[in-house]
Design an enzyme around this catalytic site. Structure first.
Site, PDB file in Angstrom:
ATOM      1  N   GLY A 170       0.797  -1.227   0.000  1.00 27.33           N
ATOM      2  CA  GLY A 170       0.000   0.000   0.000  1.00 27.33           C
ATOM      3  C   GLY A 170       0.827   1.274   0.000  1.00 27.33           C
ATOM      4  O   GLY A 170       0.408   2.297  -0.560  1.00 27.33           O
ATOM      5  N   ASN A 171       2.038   1.216   0.603  1.00 27.65           N
ATOM      6  CA  ASN A 171       2.864   2.430   0.699  1.00 27.65           C
ATOM      7  C   ASN A 171       3.461   2.869  -0.644  1.00 27.65           C
ATOM      8  O   ASN A 171       3.981   3.972  -0.755  1.00 27.65           O
ATOM      9  CB  ASN A 171       3.970   2.251   1.753  1.00 27.65           C
ATOM     10  CG  ASN A 171       4.944   1.142   1.414  1.00 27.65           C
ATOM     11  OD1 ASN A 171       4.565   0.129   0.829  1.00 27.65           O
ATOM     12  ND2 ASN A 171       6.195   1.323   1.780  1.00 27.65           N
TER      13      ASN A 171
ATOM     14  N   LYS B  19     -13.023 -10.791   5.420  1.00 29.62           N
ATOM     15  CA  LYS B  19     -12.144  -9.686   4.997  1.00 29.62           C
ATOM     16  C   LYS B  19     -12.935  -8.366   5.014  1.00 29.62           C
ATOM     17  O   LYS B  19     -13.887  -8.198   4.241  1.00 29.62           O
ATOM     18  CB  LYS B  19     -11.611 -10.006   3.595  1.00 29.62           C
ATOM     19  CG  LYS B  19     -10.969  -8.864   2.875  1.00 29.62           C
ATOM     20  CD  LYS B  19      -9.490  -8.759   3.158  1.00 29.62           C
ATOM     21  CE  LYS B  19      -8.921  -7.492   2.539  1.00 29.62           C
ATOM     22  NZ  LYS B  19      -7.686  -7.057   3.164  1.00 29.62           N
TER      23      LYS B  19
ATOM     24  N   LYS C 291      -3.393 -10.141  -2.275  1.00 32.84           N
ATOM     25  CA  LYS C 291      -2.516  -9.777  -3.398  1.00 32.84           C
ATOM     26  C   LYS C 291      -1.169 -10.481  -3.329  1.00 32.84           C
ATOM     27  O   LYS C 291      -0.580 -10.796  -4.372  1.00 32.84           O
ATOM     28  CB  LYS C 291      -2.465  -8.285  -3.522  1.00 32.84           C
ATOM     29  CG  LYS C 291      -1.443  -7.277  -3.164  1.00 32.84           C
ATOM     30  CD  LYS C 291      -0.076  -7.450  -2.833  1.00 32.84           C
ATOM     31  CE  LYS C 291       0.605  -6.278  -2.266  1.00 32.84           C
ATOM     32  NZ  LYS C 291       1.250  -6.452  -1.011  1.00 32.84           N
TER      33      LYS C 291
ATOM     34  N   LYS D 116       2.106 -12.508   3.502  1.00 30.85           N
ATOM     35  CA  LYS D 116       3.379 -12.287   2.784  1.00 30.85           C
ATOM     36  C   LYS D 116       4.328 -13.452   3.056  1.00 30.85           C
ATOM     37  O   LYS D 116       4.981 -13.971   2.141  1.00 30.85           O
ATOM     38  CB  LYS D 116       4.027 -10.965   3.225  1.00 30.85           C
ATOM     39  CG  LYS D 116       3.180  -9.755   2.881  1.00 30.85           C
ATOM     40  CD  LYS D 116       3.893  -8.461   3.281  1.00 30.85           C
ATOM     41  CE  LYS D 116       2.917  -7.316   3.398  1.00 30.85           C
ATOM     42  NZ  LYS D 116       2.061  -7.095   2.223  1.00 30.85           N
TER      43      LYS D 116
HETATM   44  P1  ADP Z   1       1.263  -3.930   2.435  1.00 31.89           P
HETATM   45  O1  ADP Z   1       0.215  -2.870   2.447  1.00 31.89           O
HETATM   46  O2  ADP Z   1       2.643  -3.380   2.281  1.00 31.89           O
HETATM   47  O3  ADP Z   1       1.008  -5.031   1.468  1.00 31.89           O
HETATM   48  P2  ADP Z   1       0.541  -4.601   5.201  1.00 31.89           P
HETATM   49  O4  ADP Z   1       0.399  -3.199   5.665  1.00 31.89           O
HETATM   50  O5  ADP Z   1      -0.676  -5.422   5.088  1.00 31.89           O
HETATM   51  O6  ADP Z   1       1.341  -4.650   3.855  1.00 31.89           O
HETATM   52  O7  ADP Z   1       1.553  -5.416   6.129  1.00 31.89           O
HETATM   53  C1  ADP Z   1       2.809  -4.872   6.509  1.00 31.89           C
HETATM   54  C2  ADP Z   1       2.775  -4.575   7.980  1.00 31.89           C
HETATM   55  O8  ADP Z   1       2.838  -5.787   8.732  1.00 31.89           O
HETATM   56  C3  ADP Z   1       3.936  -3.791   8.521  1.00 31.89           C
HETATM   57  O9  ADP Z   1       3.731  -2.394   8.396  1.00 31.89           O
HETATM   58  C4  ADP Z   1       3.994  -4.225   9.989  1.00 31.89           C
HETATM   59  O10 ADP Z   1       3.439  -3.210  10.808  1.00 31.89           O
HETATM   60  C5  ADP Z   1       3.097  -5.434  10.068  1.00 31.89           C
HETATM   61  N1  ADP Z   1       3.654  -6.597  10.763  1.00 31.89           N
HETATM   62  C6  ADP Z   1       2.949  -7.356  11.646  1.00 31.89           C
HETATM   63  N2  ADP Z   1       3.702  -8.353  12.117  1.00 31.89           N
HETATM   64  C7  ADP Z   1       4.918  -8.263  11.528  1.00 31.89           C
HETATM   65  C8  ADP Z   1       6.124  -9.034  11.605  1.00 31.89           C
HETATM   66  N3  ADP Z   1       6.214 -10.126  12.371  1.00 31.89           N
HETATM   67  N4  ADP Z   1       7.186  -8.652  10.858  1.00 31.89           N
HETATM   68  C9  ADP Z   1       7.097  -7.567  10.060  1.00 31.89           C
HETATM   69  N5  ADP Z   1       5.981  -6.790   9.953  1.00 31.89           N
HETATM   70  C10 ADP Z   1       4.897  -7.132  10.662  1.00 31.89           C
HETATM   71 MG    MG Z   2      -0.223  -1.532   4.320  1.00 35.71          MG
END
Ligand code: ADP
Ligand code: MG
Length: 307
Positions: free
Chosen positions: A9-10, A123, A207, A269
């Site tokens: 998302g970032n 979801k 995704k 992920k």
């Molecule tokens: P994106 O939008 O980049 O696809 P998300 O925001 O859904 O991803 O997930 C990333 C987030 O997961 C990070 O910002 C972090 O805060 C969170 N997170 C939770 N647990 C963990 C972990 N064990 N290791 C790394 N990040 C984690």
């Molecule tokens: Mg995110």
């Protein structure tokens, strides 16, 4: 080298931004700039999330629903693939100084008609609504609402498992033609086969799981997930937090099963990386978008290696 790079998302919105066109454009341009180097001499598919954007479209359609009936999530997904795909393709071509062409492809993902999530939607999509509003929307559109842990009610939809990416063979041809491909936006548009016809599913496919499947289907040499943290941590946000630098797929699987990785964020992920490495015997990486070239080359982030 052929690779699939999944953007979080970032890459589209920074924390605190509401999504003005200028903000989205700036973030996407920055992301494209970071990716230009690694893309230059490789076959690359870029995938991306769409959470806030699909939420916005669903909300916008809901706000005029007394005049114009809202379209389904499949259509909203297709709209975000066009919207973000167009911006990404423009920014990538610019970052590559017009030496390569980029193309966004509307991508559908096959899910099972009997996927267990279809009868158990979890979801959340869209904004928080009041009890009265939720009742009204359930009555009018048959939507399901659930209490959100953060308080209030939110619409929930199924999140089925991806079993095939329908456009994978076309994407393969595009890569061979030298195109930079933007695909599987928002995890792809979920469809299922009913009596020999493809029908849309009102749901959202993760995704990262779709990106992993696409990487496997395309025979990618590498699968990379870029997000807003430096990698995968154990004891994340707790005392004893430690970033994993290089981890074997079996070790990561063990940590996954021990519950180190929450389902709504890093969990999928980690699972996506595990699936790619197990199925191909090649490495996957999870790391920060800000350090994209290093994460892609393996000198930053968490690298998941075969045993
Ligand atoms: P994106 O939008 O980049 O696809 P998300 O925001 O859904 O991803 O997930 C990333 C987030 O997961 C990070 O910002 C972090 O805060 C969170 N997170 C939770 N647990 C963990 C972990 N064990 N290791 C790394 N990040 C984690
Ligand atoms: Mg995110």
């Amino acid at each position: 080298m052929r690779m699939v790079v999944a953007l979080g998302g970032n890459a589209i919105l920074s924390k605190g931004e509401k999504g003005a066109p200028s903000e989205i454009y700036r973030n996407i341009r920055t992301s494209a700039g970071l990716l230009a180097g690694p893309i230059a001499d490789n076959e690359v598919v870029i995938t991306h999330g769409n959470g806030p954007q699909v939420g916005y479209l669903l909300e916008a359609m809901m706000s005029v629903s007394s005049t114009y009936p809202p379209q389904g999530i499949d259509v909203a997904d297709a709209m975000t693939q066009g919207w973000l795909g167009y911006l990404l393709q423009t920014a990538l071509e610019e970052a590559l100084e017009y030496r390569r062409r980029a193309v966004a492809i509307i991508t559908r993902v096959l899910v099972r008609g009997d996927d267990p999530s279809l009868s158990n939607p979890t979801k959340p999509v869209g904004r928080f609504v009041s009890k009265g509003e939720a009742e009204e929307l359930s009555r009018r559109f048959g939507w399901t609402f659930r209490e959100d842990p953060r308080g209030g009610l939110r619409r929930v939809v199924p999140s089925p498992e991806p079993i095939d990416v329908l456009e994978a063979p076309i994407i393969d041809g595009m890569l061979r033609d030298g195109l930079v491909v933007i695909a599987a936006g928002g995890g792809g548009i979920p469809v299922t086969m009913v009596n020999g016809r493809l029908v849309p599913i009102e749901g959202v496919v993760d995704k990262d799981l779709t990106s992993s499947l696409l990487a496997i289907k395309l025979g990618a040499d590498k699968f990379v997930i870029l997000t807003d943290v430096e990698g995968v941590a154990i004891n994340f946000g707790k005392p004893g937090q430690a970033w994993l630098r290089e981890v074997s797929v079996n070790q990561l699987k063990k940590l996954y099963l021990e519950g180190h990785f929450p389902p709504g964020s890093i969990g999928p992920k980690v699972l996506a990386a595990i699936r790619f490495v197990e199925s191909t015997g090649r490495a996957a990486a999870i790391g920060s978008l800000d350090r994209a070239p290093d994460v892609i080359s393996g000198s930053a982030g968490t690298v998941v290696v075969p045993d």
